[in-house]
Scaffold this motif. Sequence first.
Motif, PDB file in Angstrom:
ATOM      1  N   VAL A  53      -9.380   8.132  -5.828  1.00 32.02           N
ATOM      2  CA  VAL A  53     -10.736   7.755  -6.061  1.00 32.02           C
ATOM      3  C   VAL A  53     -11.569   7.920  -4.959  1.00 32.02           C
ATOM      4  O   VAL A  53     -12.815   7.599  -4.856  1.00 32.02           O
ATOM      5  CB  VAL A  53     -10.734   5.616  -5.844  1.00 32.02           C
ATOM      6  CG1 VAL A  53      -9.870   5.256  -7.193  1.00 32.02           C
ATOM      7  CG2 VAL A  53      -9.991   5.318  -4.873  1.00 32.02           C
ATOM      8  N   SER A  54     -10.845   8.572  -4.029  1.00 32.83           N
ATOM      9  CA  SER A  54     -11.598   8.806  -2.836  1.00 32.83           C
ATOM     10  C   SER A  54     -12.633   9.890  -3.117  1.00 32.83           C
ATOM     11  O   SER A  54     -13.224  10.599  -1.586  1.00 32.83           O
ATOM     12  CB  SER A  54     -10.051   9.216  -1.761  1.00 32.83           C
ATOM     13  OG  SER A  54     -10.077  10.217  -1.951  1.00 32.83           O
ATOM     14  N   VAL A  55     -12.675  10.105  -4.141  1.00 34.90           N
ATOM     15  CA  VAL A  55     -13.523  11.486  -4.102  1.00 34.90           C
ATOM     16  C   VAL A  55     -15.136  11.539  -4.323  1.00 34.90           C
ATOM     17  O   VAL A  55     -15.379  11.698  -4.660  1.00 34.90           O
ATOM     18  CB  VAL A  55     -12.749  12.327  -5.521  1.00 34.90           C
ATOM     19  CG1 VAL A  55     -11.045  13.291  -4.865  1.00 34.90           C
ATOM     20  CG2 VAL A  55     -13.260  11.776  -6.758  1.00 34.90           C
ATOM     21  N   LEU A 106       1.186  -1.183  -0.020  1.00 30.63           N
ATOM     22  CA  LEU A 106      -0.105  -0.114   0.477  1.00 30.63           C
ATOM     23  C   LEU A 106       0.849   1.185   0.007  1.00 30.63           C
ATOM     24  O   LEU A 106       0.305   1.989  -0.114  1.00 30.63           O
ATOM     25  CB  LEU A 106      -0.627   0.064   1.429  1.00 30.63           C
ATOM     26  CG  LEU A 106      -2.110  -1.323   1.462  1.00 30.63           C
ATOM     27  CD1 LEU A 106      -2.735  -1.417   2.571  1.00 30.63           C
ATOM     28  CD2 LEU A 106      -2.765  -1.191  -0.351  1.00 30.63           C
ATOM     29  N   ARG A 107       2.137   1.671   0.422  1.00 29.67           N
ATOM     30  CA  ARG A 107       3.037   2.739   0.719  1.00 29.67           C
ATOM     31  C   ARG A 107       3.578   3.150  -0.057  1.00 29.67           C
ATOM     32  O   ARG A 107       4.446   3.224  -0.553  1.00 29.67           O
ATOM     33  CB  ARG A 107       4.094   2.472   1.821  1.00 29.67           C
ATOM     34  CG  ARG A 107       2.739   1.834   3.205  1.00 29.67           C
ATOM     35  CD  ARG A 107       2.584   3.346   3.608  1.00 29.67           C
ATOM     36  NE  ARG A 107       2.236   4.000   4.065  1.00 29.67           N
ATOM     37  CZ  ARG A 107       1.441   5.573   4.394  1.00 29.67           C
ATOM     38  NH1 ARG A 107       0.290   5.206   4.351  1.00 29.67           N
ATOM     39  NH2 ARG A 107       1.995   6.522   3.663  1.00 29.67           N
ATOM     40  N   THR A 108       3.046   2.574  -1.593  1.00 32.51           N
ATOM     41  CA  THR A 108       4.276   3.480  -2.881  1.00 32.51           C
ATOM     42  C   THR A 108       3.037   4.522  -3.371  1.00 32.51           C
ATOM     43  O   THR A 108       2.127   4.770  -3.073  1.00 32.51           O
ATOM     44  CB  THR A 108       3.727   1.922  -4.375  1.00 32.51           C
ATOM     45  OG1 THR A 108       2.748   2.450  -4.575  1.00 32.51           O
ATOM     46  CG2 THR A 108       4.503   0.661  -4.122  1.00 32.51           C
ATOM     47  N   VAL A 127     -17.264   5.670  -2.775  1.00 35.22           N
ATOM     48  CA  VAL A 127     -16.117   4.978  -2.393  1.00 35.22           C
ATOM     49  C   VAL A 127     -15.857   5.551  -0.630  1.00 35.22           C
ATOM     50  O   VAL A 127     -16.030   4.663   0.175  1.00 35.22           O
ATOM     51  CB  VAL A 127     -14.961   5.306  -2.659  1.00 35.22           C
ATOM     52  CG1 VAL A 127     -13.316   5.116  -1.989  1.00 35.22           C
ATOM     53  CG2 VAL A 127     -14.738   4.804  -3.957  1.00 35.22           C
ATOM     54  N   ARG A 128     -16.522   6.467  -0.387  1.00 32.72           N
ATOM     55  CA  ARG A 128     -16.270   6.900   1.103  1.00 32.72           C
ATOM     56  C   ARG A 128     -17.146   5.951   2.126  1.00 32.72           C
ATOM     57  O   ARG A 128     -17.030   6.549   2.956  1.00 32.72           O
ATOM     58  CB  ARG A 128     -16.127   8.978   0.791  1.00 32.72           C
ATOM     59  CG  ARG A 128     -15.142   9.322   0.016  1.00 32.72           C
ATOM     60  CD  ARG A 128     -14.849  11.097   0.335  1.00 32.72           C
ATOM     61  NE  ARG A 128     -14.503  10.703   2.039  1.00 32.72           N
ATOM     62  CZ  ARG A 128     -13.034  11.312   1.823  1.00 32.72           C
ATOM     63  NH1 ARG A 128     -12.395  10.661   1.036  1.00 32.72           N
ATOM     64  NH2 ARG A 128     -12.252  11.166   2.953  1.00 32.72           N
ATOM     65  N   LYS A 129     -18.011   6.733   1.644  1.00 28.30           N
ATOM     66  CA  LYS A 129     -19.687   6.149   2.864  1.00 28.30           C
ATOM     67  C   LYS A 129     -18.969   4.276   2.992  1.00 28.30           C
ATOM     68  O   LYS A 129     -18.957   4.709   4.326  1.00 28.30           O
ATOM     69  CB  LYS A 129     -20.819   6.048   1.916  1.00 28.30           C
ATOM     70  CG  LYS A 129     -21.861   5.603   2.401  1.00 28.30           C
ATOM     71  CD  LYS A 129     -22.905   5.523   1.629  1.00 28.30           C
ATOM     72  CE  LYS A 129     -24.411   5.069   2.428  1.00 28.30           C
ATOM     73  NZ  LYS A 129     -24.896   3.627   2.539  1.00 28.30           N
TER      74      LYS A 129
HETATM   75  O1   DC Z   1      -3.288   9.187   4.212  1.00 29.74           O
HETATM   76  P1   DC Z   1      -2.662   8.949   2.869  1.00 29.74           P
HETATM   77  O2   DC Z   1      -1.619   9.436   1.800  1.00 29.74           O
HETATM   78  O3   DC Z   1      -2.238   7.125   3.802  1.00 29.74           O
HETATM   79  O4   DC Z   1      -3.677   8.503   1.440  1.00 29.74           O
HETATM   80  C1   DC Z   1      -3.845   8.170   0.694  1.00 29.74           C
HETATM   81  C2   DC Z   1      -4.953   8.988  -0.098  1.00 29.74           C
HETATM   82  O5   DC Z   1      -6.323   8.814   0.603  1.00 29.74           O
HETATM   83  C3   DC Z   1      -4.726  10.664   0.933  1.00 29.74           C
HETATM   84  O6   DC Z   1      -4.054  11.423  -0.268  1.00 29.74           O
HETATM   85  C4   DC Z   1      -6.672  11.408   0.537  1.00 29.74           C
HETATM   86  C5   DC Z   1      -6.882   9.760   0.738  1.00 29.74           C
HETATM   87  N1   DC Z   1      -8.350   9.728   2.220  1.00 29.74           N
HETATM   88  C6   DC Z   1      -9.484  10.530   2.333  1.00 29.74           C
HETATM   89  O7   DC Z   1      -9.902  10.338   1.468  1.00 29.74           O
HETATM   90  N2   DC Z   1      -9.551  10.385   3.517  1.00 29.74           N
HETATM   91  C7   DC Z   1      -9.204   9.773   4.525  1.00 29.74           C
HETATM   92  N3   DC Z   1      -9.587   9.449   5.716  1.00 29.74           N
HETATM   93  C8   DC Z   1      -8.021   9.022   4.113  1.00 29.74           C
HETATM   94  C9   DC Z   1      -7.706   8.912   2.533  1.00 29.74           C
END
Ligand code: DC
Length: 225
Positions: A100-102, A88-90, A106-108
């Motif tokens: 994809v977090s937008v 996961l850390r790359t 996904v968020r829900k």
């Molecule tokens: O903290 P991180 O770099 O591991 O997070 C990766 C991405 O995940 C970050 O760019 C935005 C998203 N993220 C988010 O939208 N909401 C969170 N609570 C944690 C991470």
Amino acid sequence: MAKNIAIDGPAGAGKSTIAKRIAKELGMIYVDTGAMYRAMGLFFHRQGVSPQDEAAIAREVGNAQVTIRYENGQQQVFLNGENVTAQLRTEEVGRMASKVSVYPAVRKKLVELQQQMAAKQDVVMDGRDIGTVVLPQADLKVYLTADSRVRALRRVGELREKGQECDPQEIEREIRERDYQDMHRDESPLRQAEDAVLVDTSQMDIDQAVQAVIRLFEERRAEWK
Ligand code: DC
């Protein structure tokens, strides 16, 4: 009632290192929510789904089962039963996670999982929307930040320690890009909650930052008594 500490802030502010240490010192569980978004990023990457294709993401998200377990106190992230923690850390997975977090679908899904975890146990949870959306009633909210140059140099140090050469300017550019993306999305953008305490670690080392947050928590604790 479980006690919760929410830590938000931009990429590379030292959130995970600091949150992990605080959790250990206070006997709480550290929850890294970024790792959950990264697991989702990895899932869509493997599926060959474009991060721009919201319809495909909303369709496929139900097929991604993210679960969290703790082994020797370390968070392990499982994607459909496979332990993907080490992948996961790359930077690539980080970028995919940010993209994809937008999406609300996904968020829900991940916010529900995070809220369930925080209701059951004392947690120090870090991310982007913990104080604003996930745990609005957290006992302590901290907004942890640092200058983007400082954050880039820390990241360069980490990569070099792993034997990876990199260009500090390129890393800073990526950090700024990710900050912009995380702060300007419609859904749960990164921002400091009104009742969060700002901790700027630009001039602090890890110990100083950890102690600053623990002091804040002790002050809160004294108020409850
Ligand atoms: O903290 P991180 O770099 O591991 O997070 C990766 C991405 O995940 C970050 O760019 C935005 C998203 N993220 C988010 O939208 N909401 C969170 N609570 C944690 C991470």
